[in-house]
Design a protein around this motif. Structure first.
Motif, short mmCIF file in Angstrom:
data_model
loop_
_atom_site.label_atom_id
_atom_site.label_comp_id
_atom_site.label_asym_id
_atom_site.label_seq_id
_atom_site.Cartn_x
_atom_site.Cartn_y
_atom_site.Cartn_z
N SER A 152 -53.66 18.23 -35.37
CA SER A 152 -53.90 19.50 -34.71
C SER A 152 -52.74 19.79 -33.79
O SER A 152 -52.32 18.94 -33.02
CB SER A 152 -55.20 19.42 -33.91
OG SER A 152 -55.24 20.49 -32.99
N ALA A 153 -52.20 20.98 -33.93
CA ALA A 153 -51.12 21.36 -33.02
C ALA A 153 -51.71 21.78 -31.68
O ALA A 153 -51.00 22.12 -30.76
CB ALA A 153 -50.32 22.51 -33.61
N GLU A 154 -53.02 21.74 -31.60
CA GLU A 154 -53.68 22.27 -30.41
C GLU A 154 -54.38 21.18 -29.60
O GLU A 154 -55.53 21.33 -29.22
CB GLU A 154 -54.69 23.34 -30.82
CG GLU A 154 -54.06 24.46 -31.61
CD GLU A 154 -55.05 25.51 -32.04
OE1 GLU A 154 -56.25 25.21 -32.09
OE2 GLU A 154 -54.61 26.63 -32.32
N LEU A 155 -53.71 20.09 -29.37
CA LEU A 155 -54.31 19.05 -28.54
C LEU A 155 -53.95 19.32 -27.09
O LEU A 155 -52.79 19.54 -26.76
CB LEU A 155 -53.77 17.67 -28.92
CG LEU A 155 -54.26 17.04 -30.22
CD1 LEU A 155 -53.73 15.62 -30.32
CD2 LEU A 155 -55.77 17.05 -30.28
N ASP A 156 -54.95 19.28 -26.23
CA ASP A 156 -54.67 19.42 -24.80
C ASP A 156 -54.06 18.11 -24.28
O ASP A 156 -54.14 17.07 -24.92
CB ASP A 156 -55.95 19.77 -24.03
CG ASP A 156 -56.34 21.24 -24.23
OD1 ASP A 156 -55.55 21.97 -24.87
OD2 ASP A 156 -57.40 21.64 -23.77
N THR A 157 -53.46 18.18 -23.10
CA THR A 157 -52.83 17.00 -22.52
C THR A 157 -53.85 15.89 -22.29
O THR A 157 -55.00 16.15 -21.99
CB THR A 157 -52.22 17.33 -21.14
OG1 THR A 157 -53.22 18.03 -20.39
CG2 THR A 157 -51.00 18.18 -21.26
N VAL B 210 -55.42 13.18 -20.11
CA VAL B 210 -55.53 12.87 -18.69
C VAL B 210 -56.17 11.49 -18.58
O VAL B 210 -57.29 11.30 -19.05
CB VAL B 210 -56.38 13.94 -17.97
CG1 VAL B 210 -56.75 13.49 -16.57
CG2 VAL B 210 -55.63 15.25 -17.91
#
Lengths: 366, 206
Positions: free
Chosen positions: B31-36, B38
């Motif tokens: 997925s190019a849409e992974l959030d950072t 933490v």
């Protein structure tokens, strides 16, 4: 958001008082930024809205509360009490179509939620010139890091991406970094701030969002975001203690399966923004801003309890912590109120203080 | 089939694709849409190695930013494998690998198997770190090396296979010891003298 029957029962159980007494802030109704014209605009939005009448009535109730608060400074404490009580018992009404349109058009007008947040956070004025000054300083030393993260903020949320441009988020965070160095704070950019700031930008116009974000970080949870994130460590220790206290069976099982509270760092540090959907998160934030950021620890535990059966049946339950089930704010808030009621006073006090007060003897809670 | 439990930590600078590598390895997804990331994330995955071994991997995915070091550093302890990831299209992510390596060896045992991964090999057109540079750095520091693409699933599985194969090899050579007490954990034991190690090896489950 909370059914009246259930919550009024809770209400009589003195819980609200416990929450209110323990919320760690002395809020003020804001004056400067909440002009009469803004109020009138918000009221007009409510009146002309096509939403059903109970929502319109609720909206009017909030606007009346705000208007009364703005005229009666002498009873600010009581006014705030009413506001918080309404948030707990009835929640905020859904957004009107006008508010949604305002967000899409980048309007400088505050939504009802925006107004309520500003009051709860104690934002008295939003100094536009100051913000512009910070913007004029250009790229901060954290700019590269910020740049990388802003394209990874609420990416899966189409509404967010539509409403909050990456430029806006970048400006806001960058201005924040400049501000911290100006006031010689030890705060700096920490991953997770991108999502917190993003949520503010989703609800509020840029200028207001900046000041709300700054206020939250500087005054309500700065220990979560200092470079060593010490408050997060404390939060995780407290979370661990409370989880064991409220659900020893679940805790015991997790302990045999690679459990470590740090796996919940994301939920704590980013104040829940790591779990979709954003719309439900906003209700949780209403609750946090009304009664204290520390409730995020309790709400995180509530989320674990809600997935209890799944966790107990899973051979590797901690792998599920990566992405918690979608938020259901009403259930989470109800459950977290039950958790709070069970807590011994000393533990609750510790919980209330931890985002802002250094707790040196945290070892005893490891 | 002989069975092992290994602990693996994925580390490296921010935004090089650590979480994407894991997503591809564990769930065959990109997925190019992974959030950072933490803090720390945990996953487990069972794999077969050379049709001979069954390896259960406990994988700890760590955030790249400094603020999280206080959390992530704890995870090196007792780890068998460290995957140190950089981005071949970002010079900066390659530049400071020395200090990352130092951290790995300080926080873990010397015998930890470290695999250097140059990720995003699908972006060859934007490459700024040559393959040879990665190879040289790995050779000089005596660690393994591979280039991967989490996006088109190139070498992702092989990366994990290479690393686990090396751990199995070290165990077979008696350089890593499997502790029998807790079936879930295997501990490194490089500080012991060789005699003791051999004794422990005999009593170990392998």
């Amino acid at each position: 958001m909370i059914s009246t029957e259930c919550s009024s029962r809770l209400f009589t159980l003195d819980l609200q008082l416990k929450l209110i007494l323990n919320s760690n802030s002395s809020f003020l109704f804001c004056t400067g930024s909440l002009s009469q014209s803004q109020l009138a605009a918000a009221a007009a939005v409510g009146a002309s809205s096509t939403t059903t009448s109970p929502n319109t009535a609720l909206r009017k109730k909030y606007l009346d509360l705000i208007e009364y608060g703005n005229k009666h400074y002498e009873t600010t404490t009581q006014n705030l009490y009413q506001l918080r009580k309404t948030i707990l018992l009835e929640g905020l009404p859904p957004e009107t179509e006008e508010e949604i349109e305002d967000r899409r058009k980048d309007s400088p007008r505050c939504s009802l939620r925006g107004l309520v947040w500003k009051i709860l956070l104690g934002i008295k004025e939003c100094d536009a010139e100051k913000y512009i000054e910070l913007l004029k300083l250009g790229s901060s030393d954290q700019y590269q890091k910020i740049r990388k993260d802003i394209s990874r903020t609420f990416m899966k949320d189409a509404l967010f991406c539509q409403a909050v441009s990456q430029d806006k988020l970048s400006r806001c965070l960058n201005a924040f970094v400049h501000m911290t160095s100006e006031i010689k704070s030890n705060l700096n950019y920490v991953q997770g701030m991108n999502a917190i700031c993003g949520a503010f930008l989703y609800v509020l116009p840029e200028l207001d969002a900046f000041y709300c974000f700054q206020q939250l970080v500087l005054h309500y949870c700065h220990l979560y975001l200092v470079p060593k994130i010490s408050g997060v460590h404390t939060a995780l220790n407290i979370l661990d203690t409370i989880l064991e206290f409220v659900d020893p069976e679940l805790y015991g099982y997790l302990k045999t399966r690679s459990y470590d509270p740090v796996l919940l760092t994301h939920a704590i540090l980013s104040l829940g923004t790591s779990t979709p959907p954003l719309g439900e998160l906003l209700h949780l934030w209403d609750f946090y801003f009304a009664f204290g950021i520390h409730l995020n620890v309790i709400c995180t535990i509530a989320q674990l309890l809600l997935m209890r059966d799944t966790l107990l049946a899973h051979p590797s339950p901690c792998s599920l912590f990566r992405s918690l089930p979608e938020l259901d704010s009403e259930t989470i808030i109800n459950l977290s109120i039950h958790i709070v009621r069970q807590l011994p006073d000393d533990l609750y006090d510790l919980l209330v203080d931890h985002p802002i007060a250094d707790i040196s003897s945290q070892d005893e809670f490891v | 089939m002989e069975e092992f439990h290994f602990k693996c930590i994925v580390t490296g600078p921010p935004c090089v694709g650590k979480s994407s590598l894991l997503l591809q390895f564990c769930e065959k997804e990109f997925s190019a849409e992974l959030d950072t990331t933490v803090g720390v994330e945990f996953q487990s995955k069972t794999m077969e190695l050379d049709s001979t071994y069954k390896i259960k991997l406990e994988i700890w995915d760590t955030a790249g930013q400094e603020s999280f070091r206080s959390i992530t550093n704890n995870y090196y302890r007792g780890a068998h494998i460290a995957l140190l990831v950089y981005d071949i299209t970002n010079r900066q992510s390659f530049q400071y690998l020395g200090s990352w390596l130092e951290e790995i060896s300080q926080m873990s045992g010397e015998n930890i198997v470290t695999l250097l991964i140059g990720n995003k090999s699908d972006h060859n057109d934007r490459r700024v770190v040559k393959v040879e540079e990665g190879e040289r750095f790995a050779r000089e520091n005596n660690i393994l090396f591979i280039e991967t693409s989490a996006k088109d699933n190139t070498n992702v599985e092989k990366a994990f296979e290479d690393a686990t194969r090396q751990v199995v090899k070290l165990i077979k050579e008696g350089k890593m010891v499997v502790v029998n007490k807790k079936p879930q954990t295997v501990s490194l034991n490089q500080k012991e003298d060789p005699k003791q190690q051999q004794q422990q090896k005999k009593s170990g489950c392998c």
